[in-house]
Scaffold this active site. Structure first.
Site, PDB file in Angstrom:
ATOM      1  N   GLU A  10       0.873  -1.183   0.000  1.00 58.07           N
ATOM      2  CA  GLU A  10       0.000   0.000   0.000  1.00 58.07           C
ATOM      3  C   GLU A  10       0.909   1.231   0.000  1.00 58.07           C
ATOM      4  O   GLU A  10       1.767   1.367   0.870  1.00 58.07           O
ATOM      5  CB  GLU A  10      -0.914  -0.031   1.230  1.00 58.07           C
ATOM      6  CG  GLU A  10      -1.633   1.264   1.538  1.00 58.07           C
ATOM      7  CD  GLU A  10      -2.495   1.792   0.385  1.00 58.07           C
ATOM      8  OE1 GLU A  10      -3.335   1.041  -0.135  1.00 58.07           O
ATOM      9  OE2 GLU A  10      -2.295   2.967  -0.001  1.00 58.07           O
ATOM     10  N   ALA A  36     -26.882   4.771  -1.193  1.00 57.04           N
ATOM     11  CA  ALA A  36     -27.509   5.925  -0.544  1.00 57.04           C
ATOM     12  C   ALA A  36     -26.672   7.163  -0.780  1.00 57.04           C
ATOM     13  O   ALA A  36     -25.440   7.096  -0.809  1.00 57.04           O
ATOM     14  CB  ALA A  36     -27.642   5.672   0.957  1.00 57.04           C
ATOM     15  N   HIS A  58     -46.174   1.170  13.302  1.00 51.96           N
ATOM     16  CA  HIS A  58     -46.800   2.488  13.357  1.00 51.96           C
ATOM     17  C   HIS A  58     -46.428   3.223  14.629  1.00 51.96           C
ATOM     18  O   HIS A  58     -46.357   2.600  15.681  1.00 51.96           O
ATOM     19  CB  HIS A  58     -48.329   2.300  13.292  1.00 51.96           C
ATOM     20  CG  HIS A  58     -49.061   3.588  13.185  1.00 51.96           C
ATOM     21  ND1 HIS A  58     -49.063   4.338  12.021  1.00 51.96           N
ATOM     22  CD2 HIS A  58     -49.795   4.270  14.093  1.00 51.96           C
ATOM     23  CE1 HIS A  58     -49.788   5.429  12.227  1.00 51.96           C
ATOM     24  NE2 HIS A  58     -50.241   5.414  13.468  1.00 51.96           N
TER      25      HIS A  58
END
Ligand code: NDP
Length: 461
Positions: free
Chosen positions: A35, A342, A437
């Site tokens: 990396e 999203a 609900h």
């Protein structure tokens, strides 16, 4: 032939670390990983993670406003300190980087914090000149922001730099209309920066459901972002401490910072691919088959470098499946269908899975179940912000083809909706599910009548 390693991974981002950890830790392969920057890659170090923390930070004025609407007369955010946030952010990213590092070390992966390039089908060369051979090489080098080639482009920032700002600009221009532009327009606006977003199209978030795109564009404007559609910058010039931007409609405006959010490109340049014969696509991405195998049998590639679906969970799944297939004798392909995503805007996020209404109509007949309403919490506080829920249903099979939610916490909701949709659920099964609900999400199981029954004209009609 004996090799130094069974697997050598180039790139320590989401896809690379997952493949290395599973191959070594679960299946006992000898693994090396190179990396060139920090372990964790774009998502952890300069993408999803710091971005989401900035989204949380920028939400305070909205929360205070909402609470005033509930009677908290003194509710106020006070002053936002970028210095305090930056210090905490840096510490959190350091912590995460350590988590990734120790995860790799525990799994027995040898880490090389250097750039690696390919020498041949089984050999990589590290920046210090040492060479490592491996039976398999996995390229997980990711992508890099791409910037339009306009005069003065070097005066602009890219997403890697936005997390490193010493101070917040007073006035910023964001260029682009995709994920990053929309999210950072929301963030900057929420942090009190005067924000202009210039996008060349007629509504932000091309590729998403059109109704949701229109609502997202409207929300940006309602939040106070100066959204300029149908324009692109033509040149950037230094003007004292500021940057003068001339747009392609001839208008010139001044900003303290300009931020290009104009897409990302696969990071394949300079990797030595020409030494291997690995085939590339037209945009420089590595061409792979459904097993993430390149045109060279010993070389595989996962994540953004392959430009399939450029999202972290996809790269992780591709890396994991590669390790299962090659080292675990568990052949696994990755399905790139029904991948939910999203966009983290405020107050309403956009969550999306499956076909858009436009794609569903292109495909054939579709029943559209959609509802737009003001959610209870913000409506009570006096907000006019509208939320949208949409299900697209195949009238022949009753199968739910797509779901789009524009509303508070839509990211959380779409993750859950993606489960039945991935399982192939029908609208009748949604309807059979009892509502919770009072929630906004209950609309997903209570929409009884289609708002539109679209029947695709047959050829010749
Ligand atoms: P996107 O591909 O989402 O959007 C790029 C935007 O830049 C588009 O609006 C595009 O316009 C515009 N654009 C491209 N070229 C030019 C140009 N030459 N001049 C003017 N405008 C231009 O890329 P982002 O940079 O926003 O994000 C990169 C990737 O990172 C995303 O695709 C996504 O995979 C990932 N990401 C995911 C997030 C998440 O899951 N929440 C968050 C952030 C990033 P047009 O539409 O007209 O082509």
């Amino acid at each position: 032939m004996t090799f130094d390693y069974d697997l050598f991974v180039i790139g320590g981002g989401s896809g690379g670390v997952r493949a290395a950890r599973i191959a070594s830790g679960e299946y006992g392969a000898r693994v090396g990983l190179a990396e060139e920057s920090r372990l964790g890659g774009t998502c952890v170090i300069r993408g999803c993670v710091p971005k989401k923390l900035m989204v949380f930070a920028s939400n305070a004025p909205l929360m205070a406003e909402e609470m005033r609407g509930y009677g908290w007369t003194q509710a106020d955010t006070g002053h936002f300190s970028w210095d305090i946030f930056r210090e905490k952010l840096d510490a959190e990213l350091n912590r995460l980087e350590q988590v990734y590092k120790s995860g790799q070390e525990k799994a027995g992966v040898d880490l090389y914090f250097q750039r690696a390039t390919l020498v041949d089908h089984h050999t990589v060369e590290l920046a210090d000149g040492t060479r490592k051979t491996a039976k398999y090489i996995l390229i997980a080098a990711g992508g890099r922001p791409s910037v339009p080639d306009i005069p003065g482009k070097e005066l602009g920032l890219i997403s890697d730099q936005i997390f490193l700002l010493d101070k917040l600009p007073r006035r910023i221009l964001l260029i682009g209309g995709g994920f990053i532009a929309c999210e950072f327009a929301t963030i900057m606006n929420g942090m009190g920066v005067e924000t202009v977003l210039a996008y060349r199209g007629d509504a932000v978030l091309r590729g998403f459901d059109r109704q949701a795109r229109d609502m997202a564009s409207q929300q940006l404007t309602d939040m106070g972002v100066d959204l300029r559609l149908g324009v692109s910058p033509a040149k950037l010039e230094k003007d004292g401490d500021r940057i003068a931007v001339t747009f392609d409609d001839g208008v010139t405006d001044h900003f303290d910072a300009v931020f290009f959010a104009t897409g990302r490109a696969p990071y394949t340049k300079g990797l030595g691919l020409e030494n291997t014969g690995v085939r590339l696509k037209g945009n420089g991405a590595i061409e792979v088959d459904e097993w993430s195998q390149t045109s060279v049998p010993s070389i595989f590639a996962v994540g953004d470098v392959t430009d399939r679906i450029n999202l972290t969970p996809v790269a992780i799944r591709e890396g994991h499946s590669f390790a299962d297939t090659i080292f675990g004798s568990k052949p696994r392909k990755v399905s790139h269908e029904n991948v939910a995503s999203a966009v983290y805007m405020r107050p309403h996020e956009l969550g999306s899975v499956g076909l858009t209404e436009e794609q569903a109509k292109e495909r054939g007949d579709v029943d559209v179940y959609a509802t737009v309403f003001r959610p209870m919490r913000s409506m009570f506080a006096g907000s006019d912000a509208r939320m949208m829920m949409k299900l697209l249903v195949d009238p022949d099979t009753d199968k739910v083809l797509g779901c789009h939610i524009f509303g508070p916490e839509a990211g959380e909701m779409i993750q859950l909706a993606a489960i039945p949709i991935t399982m192939g659920a029908t609208k009748a099964q949604f309807d059979a599910t009892m509502a919770v609900h009072p929630t906004a999400a209950e609309e997903l199981v209570t929409m009884r009548q289609p708002t539109l029954r679209y029947r695709k004209p047959k050829d010749g009609e």
